[in-house]
Design a protein around this motif. Structure first.
Motif, PDB file in Angstrom:
ATOM      1  N   ASP A 134       0.859  -1.182   0.000  1.00  0.00           N
ATOM      2  CA  ASP A 134       0.000   0.000   0.000  1.00  0.00           C
ATOM      3  C   ASP A 134       0.898   1.236   0.000  1.00  0.00           C
ATOM      4  O   ASP A 134       1.500   1.590   1.012  1.00  0.00           O
ATOM      5  N   LEU A 135       1.016   1.874  -1.148  1.00  0.00           N
ATOM      6  CA  LEU A 135       1.941   2.996  -1.276  1.00  0.00           C
ATOM      7  C   LEU A 135       1.540   4.185  -0.417  1.00  0.00           C
ATOM      8  O   LEU A 135       2.383   5.026  -0.081  1.00  0.00           O
ATOM      9  N   SER A 136       0.266   4.266  -0.032  1.00  0.00           N
ATOM     10  CA  SER A 136      -0.142   5.367   0.841  1.00  0.00           C
ATOM     11  C   SER A 136       0.490   5.244   2.221  1.00  0.00           C
ATOM     12  O   SER A 136       0.616   6.235   2.945  1.00  0.00           O
ATOM     13  N   SER A 137       0.918   4.034   2.576  1.00  0.00           N
ATOM     14  CA  SER A 137       1.536   3.844   3.891  1.00  0.00           C
ATOM     15  C   SER A 137       2.969   4.349   3.937  1.00  0.00           C
ATOM     16  O   SER A 137       3.596   4.345   5.001  1.00  0.00           O
ATOM     17  N   LEU A 138       3.504   4.799   2.792  1.00  0.00           N
ATOM     18  CA  LEU A 138       4.845   5.376   2.799  1.00  0.00           C
ATOM     19  C   LEU A 138       4.914   6.650   3.629  1.00  0.00           C
ATOM     20  O   LEU A 138       6.013   7.128   3.963  1.00  0.00           O
ATOM     21  N   ASP A 139       3.745   7.188   3.999  1.00  0.00           N
ATOM     22  CA  ASP A 139       3.720   8.376   4.836  1.00  0.00           C
ATOM     23  C   ASP A 139       4.329   8.131   6.212  1.00  0.00           C
ATOM     24  O   ASP A 139       4.675   9.096   6.912  1.00  0.00           O
ATOM     25  N   VAL A 183      10.795  -1.646  -4.332  1.00  0.00           N
ATOM     26  CA  VAL A 183      11.886  -1.294  -3.420  1.00  0.00           C
ATOM     27  C   VAL A 183      12.481   0.063  -3.775  1.00  0.00           C
ATOM     28  O   VAL A 183      12.765   0.880  -2.885  1.00  0.00           O
ATOM     29  N   ALA A 184      12.689   0.330  -5.040  1.00  0.00           N
ATOM     30  CA  ALA A 184      13.311   1.594  -5.438  1.00  0.00           C
ATOM     31  C   ALA A 184      12.467   2.789  -5.002  1.00  0.00           C
ATOM     32  O   ALA A 184      13.010   3.824  -4.581  1.00  0.00           O
ATOM     33  N   THR A 185      11.155   2.658  -5.108  1.00  0.00           N
ATOM     34  CA  THR A 185      10.256   3.746  -4.691  1.00  0.00           C
ATOM     35  C   THR A 185      10.360   3.982  -3.190  1.00  0.00           C
ATOM     36  O   THR A 185      10.450   5.130  -2.732  1.00  0.00           O
ATOM     37  N   VAL A 186      10.349   2.888  -2.430  1.00  0.00           N
ATOM     38  CA  VAL A 186      10.457   3.002  -0.975  1.00  0.00           C
ATOM     39  C   VAL A 186      11.822   3.555  -0.582  1.00  0.00           C
ATOM     40  O   VAL A 186      11.941   4.428   0.293  1.00  0.00           O
ATOM     41  N   ALA A 187      12.870   3.065  -1.249  1.00  0.00           N
ATOM     42  CA  ALA A 187      14.223   3.507  -0.919  1.00  0.00           C
ATOM     43  C   ALA A 187      14.400   5.004  -1.203  1.00  0.00           C
ATOM     44  O   ALA A 187      15.053   5.718  -0.421  1.00  0.00           O
ATOM     45  N   ALA A 188      13.846   5.478  -2.298  1.00  0.00           N
ATOM     46  CA  ALA A 188      13.960   6.905  -2.619  1.00  0.00           C
ATOM     47  C   ALA A 188      13.326   7.757  -1.525  1.00  0.00           C
ATOM     48  O   ALA A 188      13.883   8.788  -1.122  1.00  0.00           O
ATOM     49  N   ARG A 189      12.168   7.306  -1.047  1.00  0.00           N
ATOM     50  CA  ARG A 189      11.491   8.044   0.036  1.00  0.00           C
ATOM     51  C   ARG A 189      12.339   7.999   1.311  1.00  0.00           C
ATOM     52  O   ARG A 189      12.505   9.016   2.006  1.00  0.00           O
ATOM     53  N   ALA A 190      12.902   6.839   1.622  1.00  0.00           N
ATOM     54  CA  ALA A 190      13.719   6.699   2.830  1.00  0.00           C
ATOM     55  C   ALA A 190      14.967   7.573   2.762  1.00  0.00           C
ATOM     56  O   ALA A 190      15.354   8.218   3.744  1.00  0.00           O
ATOM     57  N   HIS A 191      15.594   7.601   1.609  1.00  0.00           N
ATOM     58  CA  HIS A 191      16.837   8.365   1.471  1.00  0.00           C
ATOM     59  C   HIS A 191      16.588   9.872   1.516  1.00  0.00           C
ATOM     60  O   HIS A 191      17.486  10.643   1.883  1.00  0.00           O
ATOM     61  N   GLU A 192      15.377  10.299   1.163  1.00  0.00           N
ATOM     62  CA  GLU A 192      15.038  11.721   1.274  1.00  0.00           C
ATOM     63  C   GLU A 192      15.145  12.200   2.716  1.00  0.00           C
ATOM     64  O   GLU A 192      15.452  13.375   2.962  1.00  0.00           O
ATOM     65  N   VAL A 193      14.894  11.299   3.666  1.00  0.00           N
ATOM     66  CA  VAL A 193      14.937  11.680   5.085  1.00  0.00           C
ATOM     67  C   VAL A 193      16.190  11.141   5.769  1.00  0.00           C
ATOM     68  O   VAL A 193      16.307  11.190   6.990  1.00  0.00           O
ATOM     69  N   GLY A 194      17.118  10.587   4.987  1.00  0.00           N
ATOM     70  CA  GLY A 194      18.385  10.130   5.544  1.00  0.00           C
ATOM     71  C   GLY A 194      18.345   8.777   6.214  1.00  0.00           C
ATOM     72  O   GLY A 194      19.255   8.435   6.984  1.00  0.00           O
TER      73      GLY A 194
END
Length: 398
Positions: free
Chosen positions: A146-151, A175-186
């Protein structure tokens, strides 16, 4: 180039037993070349690593060969490859090491699609460190993330743990989508590629992962685990270790004398897979081989799905993601999974029933743990195996 499944099967002595193996996500059969590599290394000459004698050089070559092969499989570099007793053991080791850098107010994120080995170590480490745990959710209707849970990934997030492919449903994660979001916040991204690596040639850079684990026994190798990361990242981590043991990376993460024979066996398994593909480098051959085998497995998966559909509402297929491996999870309307497993086993068709350590996935699907059967294909699965599976399921349901 067509995949010759008969020729490939000929390299696996255990298949002469007549068992149709659909338990492959739990561990594949072992080919002759892997057994020979293990025996050849173990019977020596072999000693502690060094350069002075043949026995020392053999140990060094086993380690170097393993690091190079795993790096080629996962798109890493040999200096970033860590051996472990299992993927679970590696994840526990790294969870304890990384937790040293966490503080109250920090958060870690885990996922409902994951095997418990990529959930519980992080949850337990977070509890000890006083760190909050957040969840990436799955969509029960599709089995997809559920991509909305990436919040839940915020500036407080220190680590995101995610599977590359569900060992229960086969769902491949973005994974790449999740990783990009994670790396935005370090935040760091720790990826469980145990199931995925058995059906692809993952690339740590393409995934955007910081640390990736896999298990060679899921792709024809011996029982051990491997982790790949950037050596520069590993240099920043300080695991617990013995005083006399080296502080060099990646050796600082490896406890005790390495099992050189298992390292050689894992290398042989990767070389066997590479031999199926084309290209100038082993990495290119592994990518080519993965595509070839995936085409073979997809054809068989479609055959099975059509056969399951013909059985009507007696069973429900929960593997529905648009992007998934050749692993199917089904529940049964009128039969206990353990009973069907036993009936099939009497016909030498091995389809396991169990939890498959996918505890959170069962909860997210609203199913009791141990609710169904898992059907998993491997490169050596052939049409006669599928015929026997479908006939056996029809008989069991009837």
């Amino acid at each position: 180039m067509a995949f010759d499944v008969a020729a490939f099967r000929a390299g696996f002595p255990s298949l002469a037993s007549g068992i149709a193996h659909f338990d492959n996500p739990g561990g594949t059969q072992t080919p002759t070349v892997v057994g020979e590599a293990i025996a050849r290394t173990l019977t020596g000459p072999l000693s502690q690593r060094g350069s002075g004698t043949l026995s020392q050089r053999n140990a060094e070559e086993a380690v170097a060969g393993f690091r190079s092969a795993i790096a080629d499989l996962l798109g890493g570099v040999p200096g970033g490859v860590v051996h472990g007793r299992s993927a679970t053991a590696l994840t526990y080791d790294f969870s304890r090491t990384l937790a040293k850098t966490w503080s109250p107010g920090d958060e870690v994120v885990v996922c409902e699609l994951d095997h418990d080995s990529n959930v519980r170590p992080w949850v337990q480490a977070a509890e000890r460190a006083g760190v909050a745990v957040k969840w990436l959710r799955l969509v029960p209707e599709t089995g997809e993330l559920d991509l909305s849970s990436l919040d839940v990934i915020t500036s407080r997030t220190r680590l995101v743990a995610l599977t590359a492919a569900s060992n229960l449903l086969g769902t491949r994660s973005p994974v790449a989508t999740v990783a990009a979001r994670a790396h935005e916040v370090g935040a760091l991204v720790y990826v469980d590629a145990v199931h995925h690596a058995a059906h692809a040639a993952p690339d740590i850079a393409t995934m955007g992962a910081d640390l990736v684990v896999c298990s060679p026994y899921k792709f024809f190798g011996p029982h051990c685990g491997a982790l790949v990361a950037d050596p520069a990242l590993l240099e920043t981590l300080r695991p617990d270790k013995l005083v006399p043991s080296t502080d060099a990376v990646p050796e600082r993460f490896e406890l005790g004398t390495l099992p050189y024979e298992l390292l050689a066996g894992a290398t042989a398994a990767i070389d066997l897979i590479a031999s199926l593909g084309t290209g100038t480098s082993r990495r290119e051959r592994l990518v080519s081989a993965a595509a070839l085998v995936a085409e073979h497995e997809l054809r068989l998966r479609v055959r099975i799905e059509d056969g399951l559909a013909a059985l009507g509402d007696h069973l429900t297929l929960h593997s529905r993601a648009a992007d998934r491996t050749s692993t199917l999870f089904v529940t049964l309307r009128d039969r206990r999974p353990s009973d069907v497993h036993e009936l099939l086993a009497k016909q030498d068709v091995l389809v396991p029933a169990g939890t498959f350590y996918a505890y959170e996935t069962f909860r997210a699907l609203g199913l009791p743990v141990d609710a169904g059967l898992r059907i998993g294909l491997a490169a050596y699965t052939d049409d006669s195996d599928v015929d026997r599976l479908l006939e056996g399921l029809a008989d069991a349901i009837a």
